[in-house]
Enzyme design. Structure first.
Site, PDB file in Angstrom:
ATOM      1  N   GLU A  94       0.626  -0.968  -0.234  1.00  0.00           N
ATOM      2  CA  GLU A  94       0.000   0.377  -0.096  1.00  0.00           C
ATOM      3  C   GLU A  94       1.039   1.384  -0.250  1.00  0.00           C
ATOM      4  O   GLU A  94       0.338   2.201   0.210  1.00  0.00           O
ATOM      5  CB  GLU A  94      -1.117   0.220   1.039  1.00  0.00           C
ATOM      6  CG  GLU A  94      -2.308  -1.070   0.524  1.00  0.00           C
ATOM      7  CD  GLU A  94      -2.949  -0.297   2.093  1.00  0.00           C
ATOM      8  OE1 GLU A  94      -4.522  -0.472   1.645  1.00  0.00           O
ATOM      9  OE2 GLU A  94      -2.294  -0.970   3.262  1.00  0.00           O
ATOM     10  N   HIS A 148      -0.323   5.477   7.796  1.00  0.00           N
ATOM     11  CA  HIS A 148      -1.613   4.212   7.782  1.00  0.00           C
ATOM     12  C   HIS A 148      -1.971   3.170   8.468  1.00  0.00           C
ATOM     13  O   HIS A 148      -1.307   2.411   8.135  1.00  0.00           O
ATOM     14  CB  HIS A 148      -1.746   4.072   5.825  1.00  0.00           C
ATOM     15  CG  HIS A 148      -2.624   3.130   5.839  1.00  0.00           C
ATOM     16  ND1 HIS A 148      -3.941   3.550   5.396  1.00  0.00           N
ATOM     17  CD2 HIS A 148      -2.322   1.700   5.541  1.00  0.00           C
ATOM     18  CE1 HIS A 148      -4.329   1.805   5.153  1.00  0.00           C
ATOM     19  NE2 HIS A 148      -3.564   1.301   5.467  1.00  0.00           N
TER      20      HIS A 148
END
Lengths: 252, 252, 252, 252
Positions: free
Chosen positions: A90, A109
């Site tokens: 990601e 994140h």
């Protein structure tokens, strides 16, 4: 746009590459130690000399990250460091945000448990206590997944969508997944990630009790200036580093 | 049938008996250290050379298990190891599942607190966050106890019923008792046990807030492929082992 | 009358005075370490040779108790040991119960947070999970305080009332205060105290979710035989002692 | 006026300045270690020789405070110590209370998470368990902020308003911010801060379950005498100090 700050060192753009590497390690360790990150989730810090590059650990649980695990990655998500180490799938979230937001120098994140119920009931987290003030400008909720990507953000196109829905906010909630938190500095990003987690837990209980009175826009905006000041960031950072060092002997 | 994976080492069928013993120890320690098991509950791993045999600790709290506590037990529940050590009374749950499910190489049975309210209100735990994706195919609830057995599964007949109600799922909730979680590998079983516990806690809060939007079947099925990949299993396993070793000096 | 057990050593009446002293220390340490007792609350064990006497720490936080802090007290609440150490003000609870209940060899009084909401909403804690089975025979709620005693039980008359409302049960809830838990053995008392705390937390969540299905009387009664067996008590006790010793170096 | 107590040493006015400094350190460490304070929040103790002066750490996370970090500050908020160390911005809360309340010798200001939902739903925390008795006389809620101050109390005028709304109570809730807790002694202030946090968590759950029966005024008033006695304060203080010393080697 949300109030952010440009300060020296960890409180802003690190002065040296060495300093930036240290911030990546400490941010990982702090967020692991405080229970905001577990085996998954990641942070990144913009390269202090090359704005088109950011620094991020290879695919590793945050509590375990050391300086030698850190990769240089460009804002299209390409790993620049010559290495066999695997990057996070990601990393494109981070890349797309560094590309779209020159004011951002650090990105988080993760999947704090208290935040998830808000993402999947479409409930923004609001400033309910002064240390949640940095969310005064609101937050958006991302729910435009490629079904085939399994809720993870992996393609440049989806990375761009995530950055677009984040807009100029401090936080993006991601339905059924977690959140993104950004900062002008590493310390500011770490603080916002921790206090988002705490604000969610408090707001949940307050909502169960009735109709809470949130901070007004102006109350929160003013409080954000104080919580984002060099003095407050330094006090909190010193505290979190002290706790991480106590729990993790290899950091000393 | 739920997506599972056949990988090397702890991520799949262990290559050697020595490796299988080590996995039993680590799975016990990880699940004890992460608070998923306490004095009770147990795990098991299928013997890598003899598919009709599985490995499981003798009757002992999981945090305390060492290699010398591990018994070989057949899929009818008979202890094969010549020893005076007492097996778990509920080893029949593991035996019956290894007998009925050739795809399963590791089994968990425990009583995570967050899971119990779901078992006794007849509420399946659903994928509400991407790391709960492995439950996309649903789960059944067992409630066909022999009253005289005191909620524990001790007879071969009841073991068979438990395996039948589990069916081809990853998870079985057991009313007023706990749950069974299975995996194609030790790491996959450990991950599913931890994330079932966490998913339950998150779903509870989300249900209190309103009507949560769960992952769709396809979203969760795709996410299960990623969370069950060798890369993700290795990252999580390394993290959990690292934490267990930090907390338990004798593991180092 | 609630199923209880008469086993050897910590599982029943200790064989020697030395053994009884050790049980008092370990029960205090375990319950402190597991978070069931904090600065307040106390446990006691009946003297193995003189049934009209029980052993209890002087006024001290349970985590800190050592053998030399233990007093001999008679069932009227008089301190028999010649000492300047101050006894707990509420020793009369223990005294009155040892007097009224010859089947009881160990008593717990404490204030686990999860239990309090049940005491002040008049909600008995019911067997909702097999490890809560020992409460199958129900529990009473005490709410007959001398106003002038400040919610503490200090007079022989009030001690007697407390013992009368406890009746032949395992547990007494005390409105706005906490609970009493009794056992035929030290291990049985410790187990019931820990699982009462856990059962309360689980029942709270289940009641928020809807109408939970509790264990039937017979399911719970049968389960209580198994959870109270020497094998189960020994497994749990060994686990709790192991954890306490890890956390408290002076115990090793 | 709320029952408070004038005892020797940490249980009341410290006899020497040295003793007062030690109390400031221990109160900070205890409240950090028990999770009542984090990076923010602060405590103070009145100077034993100069009633117009109080002692408080410079701007530092409470877990990190040592004797050499302590400043002397007057009741108008001026730092008397000649030093470059920065004081807490909110020292004016402490100053204004020491000025208005000669009966107060120790002040706490912090943001325990369980307390916040009460502040922003306008719900006083009531004595629901005997260890919450010290709040029997009620508590007020402050919601008269200077919008420009960002929810923090920084001006002498606002400090005066805070002290005025506190009135003669033990506790002031501050909407969207936290609370103030006062005591006649350091130990009494620490106890009230910890038990306010715990009472809030318990009351929240009890309110979710139905209509709890709180302690009556007289029950709580009598209980407050016992919980505030030298014996109870000493027992609790010794326990909290013992835990802090175990967790913080530099305190030993």
């Amino acid at each position: 746009m949300a109030v952010m700050f440009s300060l020296e060192g960890y409180k802003g753009v690190p002065k040296t590459v060495e300093e930036a590497f240290e911030q990546v390690v400490l941010a990982n360790r702090i967020l692991g130690n405080e229970g905001v990150l577990d085996a998954f989730g990641h942070v990144s810090v913009r390269h202090p000399k090359k704005p088109g590059i950011f620094l991020q650990s290879c695919s590793l649980g945050p509590e375990l990250v050391t300086k030698k695990d850190i990769l240089e990655i460009d804002v299209d998500g390409n790993v620049v460091t010559k290495t066999d180490m695997k990057p996070y799938g990601e990393r494109i979230i981070h890349a797309a945000i560094f590309k779209a937001r020159p004011d951002v120098n650090a990105v988080f994140h993760g999947h704090p448990h208290s935040v998830i119920p808000f993402t999947c009931t479409g409930t923004p987290i609001r400033p309910i206590v002064h240390f949640g003030c940095m969310f005064y400008d609101g937050m958006n909720i991302y729910d435009d997944y490629d079904v085939s990507s399994g809720m993870l953000i992996a393609s440049p196109e989806e990375g761009e969508r995530v950055a677009r829905v984040l807009g100029d906010k401090r936080v993006l909630l991601m339905r059924g997944h977690g959140c993104v938190v950004v900062g002008a500095s590493t310390a500011s990003m770490v603080m916002a990630a921790i206090y988002l987690r705490d604000s969610a837990a408090i707001q949940y209980q307050a909502m169960q009790m009735g109709q809470p009175k949130y901070l007004s826009y102006e109350e929160a905006r003013q409080a954000a200036k104080i919580m984002g000041s060099a003095l407050a960031l330094e006090r909190a950072w010193t505290y979190w580093v002290g706790r991480a060092k106590k729990a993790m002997p290899d950091l000393r």
